[in-house]
Design an enzyme around this catalytic site. Structure first.
Site, PDB file in Angstrom:
ATOM      1  N   LYS A 115      16.735  18.544  16.885  1.00 27.94           N
ATOM      2  CA  LYS A 115      17.013  17.793  18.398  1.00 27.94           C
ATOM      3  C   LYS A 115      16.426  16.598  18.293  1.00 27.94           C
ATOM      4  O   LYS A 115      15.332  16.312  17.897  1.00 27.94           O
ATOM      5  CB  LYS A 115      16.547  18.889  19.497  1.00 27.94           C
ATOM      6  CG  LYS A 115      17.329  18.538  20.546  1.00 27.94           C
ATOM      7  CD  LYS A 115      18.363  19.200  20.613  1.00 27.94           C
ATOM      8  CE  LYS A 115      19.077  19.104  21.983  1.00 27.94           C
ATOM      9  NZ  LYS A 115      20.341  20.022  22.047  1.00 27.94           N
ATOM     10  N   GLY A 226      29.136  17.775  33.927  1.00 24.65           N
ATOM     11  CA  GLY A 226      29.338  16.581  32.782  1.00 24.65           C
ATOM     12  C   GLY A 226      30.088  17.352  31.594  1.00 24.65           C
ATOM     13  O   GLY A 226      31.171  18.023  31.958  1.00 24.65           O
ATOM     14  N   ASN A 227      29.890  17.019  30.393  1.00 26.99           N
ATOM     15  CA  ASN A 227      30.845  17.520  29.369  1.00 26.99           C
ATOM     16  C   ASN A 227      30.887  19.120  29.583  1.00 26.99           C
ATOM     17  O   ASN A 227      31.918  19.585  29.522  1.00 26.99           O
ATOM     18  CB  ASN A 227      30.041  17.260  27.892  1.00 26.99           C
ATOM     19  CG  ASN A 227      30.942  17.864  26.907  1.00 26.99           C
ATOM     20  OD1 ASN A 227      30.724  18.805  26.344  1.00 26.99           O
ATOM     21  ND2 ASN A 227      31.936  17.159  26.529  1.00 26.99           N
TER      22      ASN A 227
HETATM   23  P1  NAP Z   1      26.305  15.877  30.325  1.00 26.41           P
HETATM   24  O1  NAP Z   1      27.578  15.272  29.808  1.00 26.41           O
HETATM   25  O2  NAP Z   1      25.237  14.406  30.349  1.00 26.41           O
HETATM   26  O3  NAP Z   1      26.208  16.276  31.925  1.00 26.41           O
HETATM   27  C1  NAP Z   1      25.030  16.705  32.478  1.00 26.41           C
HETATM   28  C2  NAP Z   1      25.337  16.904  33.881  1.00 26.41           C
HETATM   29  O4  NAP Z   1      24.262  17.357  34.576  1.00 26.41           O
HETATM   30  C3  NAP Z   1      25.863  15.623  34.899  1.00 26.41           C
HETATM   31  O5  NAP Z   1      26.943  16.031  35.419  1.00 26.41           O
HETATM   32  C4  NAP Z   1      24.766  15.449  35.595  1.00 26.41           C
HETATM   33  O6  NAP Z   1      25.269  14.636  36.681  1.00 26.41           O
HETATM   34  C5  NAP Z   1      24.219  16.764  35.830  1.00 26.41           C
HETATM   35  N1  NAP Z   1      22.953  16.903  36.435  1.00 26.41           N
HETATM   36  C6  NAP Z   1      21.824  16.197  36.215  1.00 26.41           C
HETATM   37  N2  NAP Z   1      20.801  16.380  37.101  1.00 26.41           N
HETATM   38  C7  NAP Z   1      21.346  17.379  37.879  1.00 26.41           C
HETATM   39  C8  NAP Z   1      20.819  18.068  39.108  1.00 26.41           C
HETATM   40  N3  NAP Z   1      19.677  17.936  39.565  1.00 26.41           N
HETATM   41  N4  NAP Z   1      21.684  18.990  39.752  1.00 26.41           N
HETATM   42  C9  NAP Z   1      22.838  19.034  39.295  1.00 26.41           C
HETATM   43  N5  NAP Z   1      23.358  18.526  38.201  1.00 26.41           N
HETATM   44  C10 NAP Z   1      22.643  17.749  37.596  1.00 26.41           C
HETATM   45  O7  NAP Z   1      25.363  16.783  29.401  1.00 26.41           O
HETATM   46  P2  NAP Z   1      26.182  18.025  28.645  1.00 26.41           P
HETATM   47  O8  NAP Z   1      26.447  17.516  27.468  1.00 26.41           O
HETATM   48  O9  NAP Z   1      27.283  18.624  29.508  1.00 26.41           O
HETATM   49  O10 NAP Z   1      24.987  19.098  28.808  1.00 26.41           O
HETATM   50  C11 NAP Z   1      24.562  19.907  29.709  1.00 26.41           C
HETATM   51  C12 NAP Z   1      23.614  20.881  29.241  1.00 26.41           C
HETATM   52  O11 NAP Z   1      24.083  21.507  28.238  1.00 26.41           O
HETATM   53  C13 NAP Z   1      22.116  20.391  28.688  1.00 26.41           C
HETATM   54  O12 NAP Z   1      21.198  21.450  28.811  1.00 26.41           O
HETATM   55  C14 NAP Z   1      22.629  20.569  26.911  1.00 26.41           C
HETATM   56  O13 NAP Z   1      21.690  20.561  26.298  1.00 26.41           O
HETATM   57  C15 NAP Z   1      23.467  21.681  26.963  1.00 26.41           C
HETATM   58  N6  NAP Z   1      24.392  21.703  25.953  1.00 26.41           N
HETATM   59  C16 NAP Z   1      25.130  20.748  25.745  1.00 26.41           C
HETATM   60  C17 NAP Z   1      26.148  20.845  24.661  1.00 26.41           C
HETATM   61  C18 NAP Z   1      27.274  19.863  24.247  1.00 26.41           C
HETATM   62  O14 NAP Z   1      28.171  20.179  23.218  1.00 26.41           O
HETATM   63  N7  NAP Z   1      27.382  18.630  24.987  1.00 26.41           N
HETATM   64  C19 NAP Z   1      25.963  22.015  23.507  1.00 26.41           C
HETATM   65  C20 NAP Z   1      25.058  22.938  24.031  1.00 26.41           C
HETATM   66  C21 NAP Z   1      24.384  22.906  25.160  1.00 26.41           C
HETATM   67  P3  NAP Z   1      25.803  13.199  36.982  1.00 26.41           P
HETATM   68  O15 NAP Z   1      27.395  13.424  36.307  1.00 26.41           O
HETATM   69  O16 NAP Z   1      25.565  13.052  38.197  1.00 26.41           O
HETATM   70  O17 NAP Z   1      25.089  12.436  35.748  1.00 26.41           O
END
Ligand code: NAP
Length: 421
Positions: A115, A226-227
């Protein structure tokens, strides 16, 4: 979200404690005497910690703390996302890297775990500044990266655009660069289905649970849009589920009869937030939504010892779209109330599964249809889910413990085969 963790309640300590306990359940000391199996799984291979300095648009400089943790390559090259967030710290990256090692093992992907992270608020940088930072970051660790060494991917606040910069910067130093990073745009060798993969996988697991447990028309809440959160919401809504509450960093909205997800996505794209979405009411705290299923898709330990009691009494299931969204203390309380938790290393594995397919397609130079990619992913997710559920039933364990057992058993056997020299 800058959360102060209680002593012994931070994600790294929680993951290490789970590994130690799993080593006891699997009787590693008895089965592999003198091999120190728990330490060999828990301690990261290599930790890279450095600062990146970039010129700012205003003529000054920006200084950023950066990390890349290469946790384990026992089962294949290091693999894991790159997080861009002001709360990023060493222990968090170590915890996330360890979860990657466990995840790839559990879902049968021939990768190890790693990571990366940069302690930065990307919303405070211009696009040019962010590109400079990503390129600098790659330049400083280029000798440690590679399609057969260490393969970054998207995570919080990083997506196809940032992966394209990683690819392009790395390409300055190596010809064979396509497979050095996954989650790339399609035009640069990305895979169809990668963008949706994690969220779709979360939805699939939710559906599988509801089917197996005869949970009809449950109310679902999703933290983080988000994603992962967006594609989980979209898929669940397509499947006919009622997503009643959604939050992002700026607020939370609720509609008990079900949010119109297509319109909410368009609204979020236009306004950058979910707050003030028409046809929904504002809610101060998503944990208070009247949900049967909660799907956290934001940051670590958003459910912890201090707020777990805010979750309503209807709650039956938590599906961990995010990594480590539930602290150990909160988990014990939820288990006591009979709430099922589908752990992160299973629930959000769709992303790394399709990252693997992207890497395979890059190596073959032969690209698959979206149906083929997602069909294969669904098969792997369901197979892993069924393995975990069956093992949990057989051994009378909670799902997280069962998932850790299956994952660590495989890693331990691989370590044992590789010998001790
Ligand atoms: P992302 O696209 O950056 O989205 C994160 C989301 O969380 C955004 O909508 C953000 O809000 C929101 N957020 C941040 N602080 C918050 C709070 N206090 N309350 C409510 N929402 C909040 O990230 P992501 O890729 O979706 O990843 C999200 C999680 O999934 C992480 O834990 C990551 O490690 C995990 N994950 C991701 C993947 C992947 O393929 N992307 C794979 C496995 C695991 P804003 O929109 O307002 O910024």
């Amino acid at each position: 979200m800058h959360r102060k963790h209680r002593k012994n309640e931070d994600p790294f300590t929680c993951v290490m404690e789970m590994i130690r306990r799993t080593g006891e359940i699997l009787e590693f000391d008895k089965r592999f005497p003198g091999a120190k199996m728990v330490e060999r799984i828990a301690i990261s291979d290599k930790i890279i910690r450095f600062k990146s300095i970039i010129p700012r648009d205003d003529g000054g400089v920006g200084v950023f703390q950066c990390y890349r943790v290469q946790q384990s390559d026992t089962l294949g090259p290091y693999k894991g996302g790159t997080r861009l967030h002001p709360s990023v710290n060493m222990d968090e990256v170590k915890a996330l890297a360890t979860l990657m090692t466990l995840k790839t093992s559990l879902v049968d992907v021939p990768f190890g775990g790693g990571k990366g992270g940069i302690c930065v608020d990307p919303k405070g940088l211009s696009v040019m500044e962010l590109e400079r930072l990503i390129r600098r970051y790659v330049n400083q660790i280029k000798d440690d990266l590679g399609p057969d060494e260490d393969i970054p991917a998207p995570d919080v606040n990083s997506g196809p655009r940032e992966m394209a910069w990683i690819y392009d910067e790395y390409r300055n130093y190596s010809e064979s660069a396509r497979g050095v990073v996954t989650g790339k745009p399609l035009e640069l060798g990305g895979s169809l289905g990668r963008l949706q993969a994690t969220g779709y996988g979360v939805a699939l697991i939710t559906e599988r649970f509801c089917y197996g447990n005869k949970l009809v028309n449950p109310a679902i809440s999703i933290e983080g849009f988000g994603n992962v959160g967006q594609f989980a919401a979209m898929k669940l809504s397509e499947m006919g589920f009622r997503v009643i509450a959604v939050s992002d960093s700026g607020g939370c909205v609720v509609n008990q009869t079900g949010l119109n997800i297509t319109r909410l996505l368009a609204y979020k794209r236009e306004k950058g937030q979910v707050a003030d979405f028409p046809d929904a009411k504002p809610l101060g705290n998503i944990l208070e939504a009247p949900m049967d299923i909660h799907i956290p898709c934001a940051l670590g330990h958003s459910i912890n010892g201090e707020n777990v009691d805010q979750l309503g009494s209807n709650l039956k299931l938590i599906v961990e779209g995010a990594n480590s969204p539930v602290s150990s203390q909160a988990e014990k309380i939820l288990e006591g109330k009979g709430v099922t938790l589908v752990p992160d290393i299973l629930a959000n594995a769709g992303g790394v599964i399709v990252s693997y397919y992207e890497w395979v397609q890059n190596r073959e130079g032969l690209y698959w249809s979206e149906d083929e990619v997602l069909g294969r992913m669904n098969g792997k997710m369901i197979a892993a889910y069924d393995r975990v559920v069956n093992y949990a039933e057989e051994k009378k364990l909670f799902l997280r413990q069962a998932a850790y057992c299956l994952s660590m058993e495989k890693i331990a056997r691989a370590i044992n085969y590789r010998g001790s020299q």
